[in-house]
Design a protein around this motif. Structure first.
Motif, PDB file in Angstrom:
ATOM      1  N   VAL A  27       0.849  -1.205   0.000  1.00 16.95           N
ATOM      2  CA  VAL A  27       0.000   0.000   0.000  1.00 16.95           C
ATOM      3  C   VAL A  27       0.883   1.252   0.000  1.00 16.95           C
ATOM      4  CG1 VAL A  27      -1.612   1.354   1.407  1.00 16.95           C
ATOM      5  CG2 VAL A  27      -2.046  -1.066   0.995  1.00 16.95           C
ATOM      6  N   ASN A  28       1.949   1.242   0.803  1.00 12.13           N
ATOM      7  CA  ASN A  28       2.876   2.376   0.816  1.00 12.13           C
ATOM      8  C   ASN A  28       3.539   2.568  -0.542  1.00 12.13           C
ATOM      9  OD1 ASN A  28       2.416   3.175   3.444  1.00 12.13           O
ATOM     10  ND2 ASN A  28       4.014   1.855   4.275  1.00 12.13           N
ATOM     11  N   LEU A  29       3.922   1.487  -1.215  1.00 17.31           N
ATOM     12  CA  LEU A  29       4.506   1.591  -2.557  1.00 17.31           C
ATOM     13  C   LEU A  29       3.511   2.196  -3.549  1.00 17.31           C
ATOM     14  CD1 LEU A  29       6.517  -1.703  -3.111  1.00 17.31           C
ATOM     15  CD2 LEU A  29       7.402   0.630  -3.143  1.00 17.31           C
ATOM     16  N   VAL A  30       2.269   1.769  -3.464  1.00 20.14           N
ATOM     17  CA  VAL A  30       1.242   2.306  -4.370  1.00 20.14           C
ATOM     18  C   VAL A  30       1.088   3.806  -4.144  1.00 20.14           C
ATOM     19  CG1 VAL A  30      -1.228   2.291  -4.925  1.00 20.14           C
ATOM     20  CG2 VAL A  30      -0.008   0.138  -4.634  1.00 20.14           C
ATOM     21  N   GLU A  31       1.027   4.216  -2.878  1.00 24.32           N
ATOM     22  CA  GLU A  31       0.840   5.635  -2.562  1.00 24.32           C
ATOM     23  C   GLU A  31       2.067   6.474  -2.893  1.00 24.32           C
ATOM     24  OE1 GLU A  31      -2.307   5.635   1.128  1.00 24.32           O
ATOM     25  OE2 GLU A  31      -0.186   5.383   1.596  1.00 24.32           O
ATOM     26  N   GLN A  32       3.237   6.030  -2.471  1.00 22.65           N
ATOM     27  CA  GLN A  32       4.429   6.861  -2.566  1.00 22.65           C
ATOM     28  C   GLN A  32       5.176   6.705  -3.884  1.00 22.65           C
ATOM     29  OE1 GLN A  32       6.621   5.965   0.977  1.00 22.65           O
ATOM     30  NE2 GLN A  32       4.992   6.714   2.305  1.00 22.65           N
ATOM     31  N   SER A  33       5.422   5.485  -4.320  1.00 26.24           N
ATOM     32  CA  SER A  33       6.202   5.262  -5.526  1.00 26.24           C
ATOM     33  C   SER A  33       5.364   5.437  -6.793  1.00 26.24           C
ATOM     34  CB  SER A  33       6.808   3.860  -5.478  1.00 26.24           C
ATOM     35  OG  SER A  33       7.511   3.586  -6.655  1.00 26.24           O
ATOM     36  N   MET A  34       4.164   4.860  -6.776  1.00 22.93           N
ATOM     37  CA  MET A  34       3.315   4.919  -7.967  1.00 22.93           C
ATOM     38  C   MET A  34       2.404   6.147  -7.966  1.00 22.93           C
ATOM     39  SD  MET A  34       2.347   0.851  -8.004  1.00 22.93           S
ATOM     40  CE  MET A  34       1.627   0.754  -9.637  1.00 22.93           C
ATOM     41  N   GLN A  35       2.263   6.798  -6.813  1.00 23.81           N
ATOM     42  CA  GLN A  35       1.424   7.979  -6.629  1.00 23.81           C
ATOM     43  C   GLN A  35      -0.019   7.731  -7.085  1.00 23.81           C
ATOM     44  OE1 GLN A  35       3.478  11.288  -8.366  1.00 23.81           O
ATOM     45  NE2 GLN A  35       5.068  11.232  -6.818  1.00 23.81           N
ATOM     46  N   LEU A  36      -0.559   6.597  -6.617  1.00 22.78           N
ATOM     47  CA  LEU A  36      -1.928   6.203  -6.930  1.00 22.78           C
ATOM     48  C   LEU A  36      -2.680   5.938  -5.636  1.00 22.78           C
ATOM     49  CD1 LEU A  36      -1.120   3.733  -9.843  1.00 22.78           C
ATOM     50  CD2 LEU A  36      -2.147   5.996 -10.071  1.00 22.78           C
ATOM     51  N   ASP A  37      -3.989   5.839  -5.726  1.00 17.52           N
ATOM     52  CA  ASP A  37      -4.842   5.578  -4.576  1.00 17.52           C
ATOM     53  C   ASP A  37      -5.040   4.067  -4.420  1.00 17.52           C
ATOM     54  OD1 ASP A  37      -6.730   5.531  -2.563  1.00 17.52           O
ATOM     55  OD2 ASP A  37      -8.349   6.344  -3.796  1.00 17.52           O
ATOM     56  N   PRO A  38      -4.544   3.462  -3.339  1.00 21.79           N
ATOM     57  CA  PRO A  38      -4.686   2.019  -3.177  1.00 21.79           C
ATOM     58  C   PRO A  38      -6.132   1.564  -2.965  1.00 21.79           C
ATOM     59  CG  PRO A  38      -3.681   2.983  -1.237  1.00 21.79           C
ATOM     60  CD  PRO A  38      -3.796   4.072  -2.245  1.00 21.79           C
ATOM     61  N   LEU A  39      -7.029   2.492  -2.648  1.00 23.75           N
ATOM     62  CA  LEU A  39      -8.433   2.151  -2.446  1.00 23.75           C
ATOM     63  C   LEU A  39      -9.255   2.299  -3.725  1.00 23.75           C
ATOM     64  CD1 LEU A  39      -9.015   3.864   1.016  1.00 23.75           C
ATOM     65  CD2 LEU A  39      -8.300   1.527   0.548  1.00 23.75           C
ATOM     66  N   ALA A  40      -8.616   2.686  -4.815  1.00 22.41           N
ATOM     67  CA  ALA A  40      -9.309   2.824  -6.101  1.00 22.41           C
ATOM     68  C   ALA A  40      -9.675   1.446  -6.633  1.00 22.41           C
ATOM     69  CB  ALA A  40      -8.420   3.555  -7.104  1.00 22.41           C
ATOM     70  N   LEU A  57      -2.382  -6.772  -5.609  1.00 22.30           N
ATOM     71  CA  LEU A  57      -3.032  -6.096  -4.489  1.00 22.30           C
ATOM     72  C   LEU A  57      -4.311  -5.471  -5.002  1.00 22.30           C
ATOM     73  CD1 LEU A  57      -2.697  -5.135  -1.484  1.00 22.30           C
ATOM     74  CD2 LEU A  57      -1.754  -3.033  -2.457  1.00 22.30           C
ATOM     75  N   LEU A  58      -5.406  -5.683  -4.281  1.00 22.63           N
ATOM     76  CA  LEU A  58      -6.717  -5.217  -4.717  1.00 22.63           C
ATOM     77  C   LEU A  58      -7.553  -4.860  -3.504  1.00 22.63           C
ATOM     78  CD1 LEU A  58      -9.178  -5.107  -6.774  1.00 22.63           C
ATOM     79  CD2 LEU A  58      -9.391  -7.556  -6.364  1.00 22.63           C
ATOM     80  N   TRP A  59      -8.176  -3.685  -3.520  1.00 26.60           N
ATOM     81  CA  TRP A  59      -9.101  -3.285  -2.459  1.00 26.60           C
ATOM     82  C   TRP A  59     -10.504  -3.710  -2.871  1.00 26.60           C
ATOM     83  CZ3 TRP A  59      -9.565  -1.750   2.386  1.00 26.60           C
ATOM     84  CH2 TRP A  59     -10.775  -1.208   2.802  1.00 26.60           C
ATOM     85  N   GLU A  60     -11.232  -4.337  -1.940  1.00 26.25           N
ATOM     86  CA  GLU A  60     -12.605  -4.734  -2.227  1.00 26.25           C
ATOM     87  C   GLU A  60     -13.480  -4.446  -1.006  1.00 26.25           C
ATOM     88  OE1 GLU A  60     -14.036  -8.264  -4.812  1.00 26.25           O
ATOM     89  OE2 GLU A  60     -13.903  -8.953  -2.736  1.00 26.25           O
ATOM     90  N   ARG A  61     -14.308  -3.483  -1.083  1.00 29.84           N
ATOM     91  CA  ARG A  61     -15.289  -3.053  -0.080  1.00 29.84           C
ATOM     92  C   ARG A  61     -14.785  -2.926   1.342  1.00 29.84           C
ATOM     93  NH1 ARG A  61     -20.077  -6.881  -1.774  1.00 29.84           N
ATOM     94  NH2 ARG A  61     -18.253  -8.189  -1.805  1.00 29.84           N
ATOM     95  N   ASN A  62     -14.357  -3.999   1.970  1.00 34.45           N
ATOM     96  CA  ASN A  62     -14.010  -3.943   3.385  1.00 34.45           C
ATOM     97  C   ASN A  62     -12.599  -4.430   3.705  1.00 34.45           C
ATOM     98  OD1 ASN A  62     -14.419  -6.599   2.870  1.00 34.45           O
ATOM     99  ND2 ASN A  62     -15.780  -6.982   4.602  1.00 34.45           N
TER     100      ASN A  62
END
Length: 82
Positions: A27-40, A57-62
């Motif tokens: 999640v930190n890599l997605v936010e900081q390195s890729m500059q994307l929203d991990p909850l998208a 890695l995939l966010w799904e509802r909960n």
């Protein structure tokens, strides 16, 4: 086997990662390195240096899904930088 929605976006992390990394580190890599929203509504893909493993890695509802695939006799082909 999992099926994803057709409108789901897939993002590749270009550099290999340490495969001891868990959900929080990815999640930190997605936010900081890729500059994307991990909850998208997206799948974030990571590979190891030997390219025989992939983590998704995939966010799904909960909560987050963390999927791992290991190839025994082949390698994943990762796109080169352009």
């Amino acid at each position: 086997m999992s099926r994803f929605d057709t409108e789901l976006r897939v993002y590749l992390h270009r550099e290999p990662i340490d495969f001891r990394a868990g959900i929080n580190s990815l999640v930190n890599l997605v936010e900081q390195s890729m500059q994307l929203d991990p909850l998208a509504r997206a799948v974030y893909a990571f590979n190891n240096r030997r390219a025989n493993r992939i983590k998704l890695l995939l966010w799904e509802r909960n909560g987050f899904w963390l999927m791992l695939r290991r190839l025994e006799a082949d390698r994943f082909v990762w796109p080169r930088r352009q």
